[in-house]
Design a protein around this motif. Structure first.
Motif, PDB file in Angstrom:
ATOM      1  N   TYR A 297      10.878   0.979  -8.318  1.00  0.00           N
ATOM      2  CA  TYR A 297      10.021   1.109  -6.874  1.00  0.00           C
ATOM      3  C   TYR A 297      10.132   2.408  -6.511  1.00  0.00           C
ATOM      4  CZ  TYR A 297       9.706  -4.127  -7.438  1.00  0.00           C
ATOM      5  OH  TYR A 297       9.677  -5.375  -8.035  1.00  0.00           O
ATOM      6  N   LEU A 298       8.848   3.011  -6.195  1.00  0.00           N
ATOM      7  CA  LEU A 298       8.820   4.365  -5.580  1.00  0.00           C
ATOM      8  C   LEU A 298       8.055   4.290  -4.436  1.00  0.00           C
ATOM      9  CD1 LEU A 298       7.868   5.981  -9.168  1.00  0.00           C
ATOM     10  CD2 LEU A 298      10.049   5.911  -8.100  1.00  0.00           C
ATOM     11  N   ALA A 299       8.541   5.392  -3.351  1.00  0.00           N
ATOM     12  CA  ALA A 299       7.672   5.571  -2.381  1.00  0.00           C
ATOM     13  C   ALA A 299       8.023   7.145  -1.817  1.00  0.00           C
ATOM     14  CB  ALA A 299       7.932   4.513  -1.213  1.00  0.00           C
ATOM     15  N   ASP A 300       7.351   7.628  -0.914  1.00  0.00           N
ATOM     16  CA  ASP A 300       7.472   9.079  -0.346  1.00  0.00           C
ATOM     17  C   ASP A 300       6.977   8.962   1.209  1.00  0.00           C
ATOM     18  OD1 ASP A 300       7.974  11.629  -0.106  1.00  0.00           O
ATOM     19  OD2 ASP A 300       6.021  12.311  -1.131  1.00  0.00           O
ATOM     20  N   GLU A 301       7.973   8.749   2.000  1.00  0.00           N
ATOM     21  CA  GLU A 301       7.887   8.984   3.340  1.00  0.00           C
ATOM     22  C   GLU A 301       6.851   7.910   3.876  1.00  0.00           C
ATOM     23  OE1 GLU A 301       7.240  13.014   4.111  1.00  0.00           O
ATOM     24  OE2 GLU A 301       9.418  13.685   3.793  1.00  0.00           O
ATOM     25  N   GLY A 302       6.583   6.917   3.308  1.00  0.00           N
ATOM     26  CA  GLY A 302       5.654   5.920   3.929  1.00  0.00           C
ATOM     27  C   GLY A 302       4.312   6.409   3.607  1.00  0.00           C
ATOM     28  N   LYS A 303       4.177   7.249   2.842  1.00  0.00           N
ATOM     29  CA  LYS A 303       2.598   7.738   2.718  1.00  0.00           C
ATOM     30  C   LYS A 303       1.921   6.623   1.899  1.00  0.00           C
ATOM     31  CE  LYS A 303       2.475  12.143   1.367  1.00  0.00           C
ATOM     32  NZ  LYS A 303       2.980  13.277   0.966  1.00  0.00           N
ATOM     33  N   LYS A 304       0.670   6.473   2.030  1.00  0.00           N
ATOM     34  CA  LYS A 304      -0.082   5.690   1.225  1.00  0.00           C
ATOM     35  C   LYS A 304      -0.346   5.838   0.034  1.00  0.00           C
ATOM     36  CE  LYS A 304      -4.265   2.766   2.042  1.00  0.00           C
ATOM     37  NZ  LYS A 304      -5.261   2.376   3.105  1.00  0.00           N
ATOM     38  N   ILE A 305      -0.502   5.008  -1.196  1.00  0.00           N
ATOM     39  CA  ILE A 305      -0.457   5.529  -2.609  1.00  0.00           C
ATOM     40  C   ILE A 305      -1.590   5.156  -3.229  1.00  0.00           C
ATOM     41  CG2 ILE A 305       0.693   5.006  -4.840  1.00  0.00           C
ATOM     42  CD1 ILE A 305       3.207   4.255  -3.199  1.00  0.00           C
ATOM     43  N   THR A 306      -2.235   6.147  -4.051  1.00  0.00           N
ATOM     44  CA  THR A 306      -3.609   5.774  -4.790  1.00  0.00           C
ATOM     45  C   THR A 306      -3.246   5.810  -6.159  1.00  0.00           C
ATOM     46  OG1 THR A 306      -5.070   6.429  -2.906  1.00  0.00           O
ATOM     47  CG2 THR A 306      -5.845   6.210  -5.221  1.00  0.00           C
ATOM     48  N   ILE A 307      -3.407   5.108  -6.976  1.00  0.00           N
ATOM     49  CA  ILE A 307      -3.337   5.081  -8.383  1.00  0.00           C
ATOM     50  C   ILE A 307      -4.764   5.421  -9.175  1.00  0.00           C
ATOM     51  CG2 ILE A 307      -2.692   3.818 -10.576  1.00  0.00           C
ATOM     52  CD1 ILE A 307      -1.161   1.778  -8.741  1.00  0.00           C
ATOM     53  N   PHE A 308      -4.793   6.489 -10.115  1.00  0.00           N
ATOM     54  CA  PHE A 308      -5.887   6.669 -10.948  1.00  0.00           C
ATOM     55  C   PHE A 308      -5.307   6.653 -12.286  1.00  0.00           C
ATOM     56  CE2 PHE A 308      -6.308   9.525  -7.320  1.00  0.00           C
ATOM     57  CZ  PHE A 308      -7.434   9.319  -6.960  1.00  0.00           C
ATOM     58  N   GLN A 309      -6.424   5.860 -12.960  1.00  0.00           N
ATOM     59  CA  GLN A 309      -6.581   5.752 -14.321  1.00  0.00           C
ATOM     60  C   GLN A 309      -7.120   6.991 -15.226  1.00  0.00           C
ATOM     61  OE1 GLN A 309      -4.791   3.107 -16.646  1.00  0.00           O
ATOM     62  NE2 GLN A 309      -5.516   4.787 -17.952  1.00  0.00           N
TER      63      GLN A 309
ATOM     64  N   PRO B 174       0.710  -1.377   0.003  1.00  0.00           N
ATOM     65  CA  PRO B 174      -0.031   0.096  -0.130  1.00  0.00           C
ATOM     66  C   PRO B 174       0.694   1.304   0.017  1.00  0.00           C
ATOM     67  CG  PRO B 174      -0.970  -1.732   1.630  1.00  0.00           C
ATOM     68  CD  PRO B 174       0.518  -2.253   1.157  1.00  0.00           C
ATOM     69  N   ARG B 175       2.164   1.103   0.391  1.00  0.00           N
ATOM     70  CA  ARG B 175       2.998   2.138   0.439  1.00  0.00           C
ATOM     71  C   ARG B 175       4.277   2.329  -0.581  1.00  0.00           C
ATOM     72  NH1 ARG B 175       0.773   4.599   5.018  1.00  0.00           N
ATOM     73  NH2 ARG B 175      -0.678   3.351   6.144  1.00  0.00           N
ATOM     74  N   MET B 176       4.102   1.384  -1.593  1.00  0.00           N
ATOM     75  CA  MET B 176       5.162   1.083  -2.538  1.00  0.00           C
ATOM     76  C   MET B 176       4.634   0.995  -3.712  1.00  0.00           C
ATOM     77  SD  MET B 176       8.786  -1.005  -2.459  1.00  0.00           S
ATOM     78  CE  MET B 176       9.118  -0.348  -0.852  1.00  0.00           C
ATOM     79  N   LEU B 177       4.997   1.774  -4.679  1.00  0.00           N
ATOM     80  CA  LEU B 177       4.767   1.785  -6.151  1.00  0.00           C
ATOM     81  C   LEU B 177       5.619   1.016  -7.006  1.00  0.00           C
ATOM     82  CD1 LEU B 177       2.298   2.640  -8.296  1.00  0.00           C
ATOM     83  CD2 LEU B 177       3.937   4.608  -8.824  1.00  0.00           C
ATOM     84  N   GLU B 178       5.233  -0.095  -7.868  1.00  0.00           N
ATOM     85  CA  GLU B 178       6.199  -0.660  -8.631  1.00  0.00           C
ATOM     86  C   GLU B 178       5.635  -0.197 -10.090  1.00  0.00           C
ATOM     87  OE1 GLU B 178       6.939  -5.124  -8.628  1.00  0.00           O
ATOM     88  OE2 GLU B 178       5.615  -5.002 -10.544  1.00  0.00           O
TER      89      GLU B 178
END
Length: 231
Positions: free
Chosen positions: A90-102, A28-32
């Motif tokens: 792999y991308l992340a930002d200070e452990g923040k939760k990530i949401t993906i929009f299409q 939930p906190r790391m984008l591949e």
């Protein structure tokens, strides 16, 4: 569970090789990013990668003179990096939760501090909050993204979406506001009562008011922004 054998821990946390979407949430906190070409990402957000990927800081004139001047005013928080090549990023930002929009020929405006990555085909522009300049320290700028493609944003903890209707405007704290419908234009107002109640020169006394029809995404956290002079 907090106790593992080494093998148990590896099996529980290893990357999922079955994923092959362009943007995937590895956690939930790391984008591949399954990269085959190019992606724009927030500068400093790279955690790891494999394959043949090269990173390049955004060129000062890469997006034209107009955006260069906007970026000079909005500070380092808006800096982007470009990743080119093939592999898993792999991308992340200070452990923040990530949401993906299409995005499907839609637009969304994101607080610049909460934009993590987007496909190169998505059109974007920095919007300066000129009226905010005298109210708060730097860092409050936003990015409007539109067209077709994936956009990844971040927030502290779980986001909440508030619906804006013509008869029901939504008022938010700028520090807790993550994103909103691209066509909405927030107004800024100062609540003198709140200012005296909190005993601050800024903060809760400054509010964003959204009117019209659309949505606003907020987080249960107030981000602290710093101007370039403050670091």
């Amino acid at each position: 569970m907090s106790k593992y054998t080494i093998d148990q821990f590896i099996n529980q946390t290893k990357q999922d090789e079955s994923e092959n979407e362009y943007f995937e949430l590895e956690t939930p906190r790391m984008l591949e990013v399954n990269l085959d070409g190019q992606v724009w990402a927030k500068a400093g957000s790279m955690i790891s990668y494999n394959g043949n990927i090269k990173f390049e800081r955004e060129g000062i004139l890469e997006h034209g003179l107009g955006k260069m001047f906007k970026k000079a005013f909005s500070g380092e928080g808006s800096s982007l990096m470009k990743a080119n090549g093939n592999g898993k990023l792999y991308l992340a930002d200070e452990g923040k939760k990530i949401t993906i929009f299409q995005l499907q020929n839609e637009s969304i405006t994101v607080n610049g501090n909460d934009l993590l990555a987007f496909e190169p085909g998505v059109n974007w522009d920095i919007q300066l909050m000129k009226k905010m300049a005298g109210m708060m320290s730097g860092g409050l700028f936003n990015v409007t993204l539109e067209g077709q493609g994936m956009v990844a944003i971040t927030c502290h903890y779980e986001p909440l979406t508030l619906m804006v209707t013509p008869d029901q405007p939504v008022i938010t704290d700028p520090h807790a506001t993550v994103a909103w419908s691209g066509h909405l234009e927030p107004e800024f107002q100062t609540d003198v009562t709140l200012k005296s109640f909190f005993g601050r020169g800024s903060g809760e006394s400054i509010q964003m008011k959204f009117s019209g029809e659309g949505f606003v995404i907020v987080q249960p956290f107030e981000e602290v922004y710093y101007s370039q002079s403050n670091g």
